[in-house]
Design a protein around this motif. Structure first.
Motif, PDB file in Angstrom:
ATOM      1  N   ILE A 131       0.853  -1.191   0.000  1.00 54.45           N
ATOM      2  CA  ILE A 131       0.000   0.000   0.000  1.00 54.45           C
ATOM      3  C   ILE A 131       0.887   1.239   0.000  1.00 54.45           C
ATOM      4  N   PHE A 132       0.662   2.132  -0.960  1.00 51.79           N
ATOM      5  CA  PHE A 132       1.384   3.397  -1.041  1.00 51.79           C
ATOM      6  C   PHE A 132       0.423   4.524  -0.667  1.00 51.79           C
ATOM      7  N   LEU A 133       0.739   5.254   0.403  1.00 51.67           N
ATOM      8  CA  LEU A 133      -0.142   6.337   0.843  1.00 51.67           C
ATOM      9  C   LEU A 133      -0.338   7.387  -0.228  1.00 51.67           C
ATOM     10  N   SER A 134       0.696   7.619  -1.038  1.00 55.48           N
ATOM     11  CA  SER A 134       0.608   8.672  -2.050  1.00 55.48           C
ATOM     12  C   SER A 134      -0.442   8.372  -3.108  1.00 55.48           C
ATOM     13  N   ARG A 135      -0.870   7.135  -3.168  1.00 54.71           N
ATOM     14  CA  ARG A 135      -1.862   6.748  -4.170  1.00 54.71           C
ATOM     15  C   ARG A 135      -3.284   6.748  -3.605  1.00 54.71           C
ATOM     16  N   LEU A 136      -3.437   7.103  -2.332  1.00 59.54           N
ATOM     17  CA  LEU A 136      -4.732   7.003  -1.674  1.00 59.54           C
ATOM     18  C   LEU A 136      -5.329   8.385  -1.403  1.00 59.54           C
ATOM     19  N   SER A 137      -6.620   8.388  -1.215  1.00 57.65           N
ATOM     20  CA  SER A 137      -7.314   9.606  -0.798  1.00 57.65           C
ATOM     21  C   SER A 137      -7.040   9.843   0.683  1.00 57.65           C
TER      22      SER A 137
END
Length: 507
Positions: free
Chosen positions: A20-26
């Protein structure tokens, strides 16, 4: 990568293999990830990077390694997998070397994985994108330049580059190396590797015979530059067999067969079996007429001359007692033997090295380009083996394993073996029809499994078996051979016996 969240729960659900990459999440999804991490369901493996905790630490590390491309693309955008990692095609102790123009001299460490960053330009022409990660892989030309120089933690060094070039030359030919050299020339300036380019140019030039500057370091490389590449796997196998033979206790069986009729009779028996097991099948009475009475079978003239060819090499000087000289002279002498043996069979290209790689079942023999160099090196190894039966056994394997001709390799290999035995006053070895399948199994065991013991023992057993016969009377020796089952073809129905009816001699 798609992360699936289940709306009924407050925590994000991710398949165990996902990263999971935080930069890709809302923003909302990020808060869910933080709550899951706080609850021990996710592990933060790097700033902004999380994976599932399911399965424990070992599984966390496995997931990180499995997703290394996506992770590297996120953490090192515009990076290029380079140097030793590009050369090996894999990480070294789970460390990937990545070139980047600005993120230099850093080591990014994650559970079970690390990236060593080195200074270098981003993607250049020929570098290959790794999916849509933003990461690239060094082109072959770039990779070679990056790895030239002394061996170092992030560089394989010149000897490894030489071996790589040799493999590609043998597999793809000179055109590939020429194209590689041209591509490297266009990359040297942006890489800042003009010195490495000159080294690479000199190496390829020597391989292609355009000039010599002494750049080559390996034995294989020097042989290639002289037009004599070797099959390194075969050389290692020859070394293994030679080492075994140096320590083997092999009985010397003196040759008590006198010159004249008895020696001619034995040469006939040797030729008969040597041809029969290779598919040139006559009854022994027919073969006797061909050799002793000079009666060529009119319906099988070529097969008849095969019998005569082996017989002549087994009985005539210098062939019967003078194996080829080691080194550069070995193969030309072997070609002369082959030409004499198969002179009546033009389709077998008598005296000429094969032009295509040949096979026996799944065994692939030495490629045509490597035959000359492998014989030169292999025959020199023979000189380190004790003369007599040990060296004779080595000679047989040397020829059989290289398999230099379209046809006749087995026959020539046995003739060279017996020439060494005759040279040292030992009894020649004949492999009868019934024993041949067992002998081939032992030969295959050495070729495929690097186990020489059974191969050596099988020939030592045949040396003892052959010495039982009185070759002075051909009628009597043929009758004795029949009683031993030597001419039978089925090992499941018959067993090879001694003249007195007992089983073949104990080892």
């Amino acid at each position: 990568m798609t992360i699936t969240f289940v709306k009924k729960t407050a925590t994000p659900k991710t398949a165990p293999q996902d990263v999971i990459f935080l930069s890709r999440l809302s923003a909302a999804e990020r808060r869910k990830v933080h709550r899951s991490a706080a609850a021990g369901e996710l592990t933060r493996v790097y700033k902004g990077v999380y994976v599932s905790n399911e399965g424990g630490q070992a599984e966390v590390e496995r997931r990180v390694r499995a997703q290394w491309v996506d992770i590297a693309g996120m953490l090192i955008p515009g990076g290029v997998v380079s140097h030793i990692s590009a050369f090996r095609g894999q990480s070294q102790d789970h460390i990937w070397t990545v070139s980047h123009p600005s993120l230099v001299r850093k080591k990014l460490e994650l559970p079970g994985l690390a990236f060593q960053l080195v200074e270098g330009p981003g993607p250049l022409p020929g570098d290959m994108p790794l999916s849509q990660s933003g990461l690239h892989w060094s082109s072959p030309a770039r990779m070679l330049l990056e790895n030239l120089g002394r061996k170092a933690p992030r560089r394989v060094g010149q000897e490894e580059v030489e071996k790589w070039l040799i493999e590609r030359l043998n597999a793809s030919g000179e055109k590939f190396l020429n194209e590689l050299r041209d591509k490297a020339a266009s990359l040297a300036e942006p890489l800042g590797m003009k010195e490495q380019l000159e080294t690479l140019r000199s190496m390829i030039g020597e391989f292609l015979g355009t000039h010599e500057k002494g750049e080559l370091k390996t034995t294989d490389g020097i042989l290639v530059s002289k037009g004599k590449p070797v099959d390194r796997d075969r050389i290692e196998r020859f070394d293994l067999l030679a080492g075994y033979l140096r320590g083997a206790a092999l009985r010397r069986i003196e040759d008590g067969v006198p010159a004249g009729v008895a020696r001619h009779n034995r040469a006939f028996i040797e030729s008969y079996f040597s041809n029969y097991v290779e598919g040139t099948k006559f009854s022994i009475e027919e073969a006797r007429d061909i050799v002793i009475n000079n009666k060529v079978v009119t319906t099988r003239p070529k097969d008849s001359h095969d019998i005569l060819g082996v017989y002549q090499l087994a009985v005539e000087a210098p062939y019967r007692h003078s194996p080829p000289v080691s080194g550069e002279e070995f193969l030309p002498a072997l070609q002369e033997w082959h030409a004499k043996m198969l002179h009546a069979r033009p389709e077998a290209s008598p005296g000429n090295i094969k032009t295509q790689t040949n096979y026996a079942g799944t065994t692939q023999f030495v490629s045509p380009a490597q035959v000359r160099g492998t014989f030169e090196e292999g025959s020199r190894i023979a000189m380190s083996v004790p003369e007599g039966i040990a060296r004779a056994v080595f000679y047989l394997f040397l020829v059989a394993e290289i398999h230099p001709f379209v046809d006749g390799n087995g026959r020539v290999s046995r003739l060279v073996m017996n020439a060494e035995l005759s040279r040292t006053g030992l009894h020649r070895i004949i492999v009868p029809t019934l024993f041949h399948p067992q002998f081939v199994d032992c030969l295959r065991k050495l070729t495929r499994d690097n186990e020489p013991a059974d191969f050596v023992r099988s020939l030592a057993k045949m040396a003892r078996w052959c010495a039982q016969f009185d070759y002075s009377n051909l009628d009597e020796v043929i009758e004795s051979l029949k009683k031993t089952n030597a001419m039978e073809e089925s090992p499941t129905q018959f067993q090879l016996r001694n003249i007195d009816g007992t089983h073949t001699l104990a080892e």
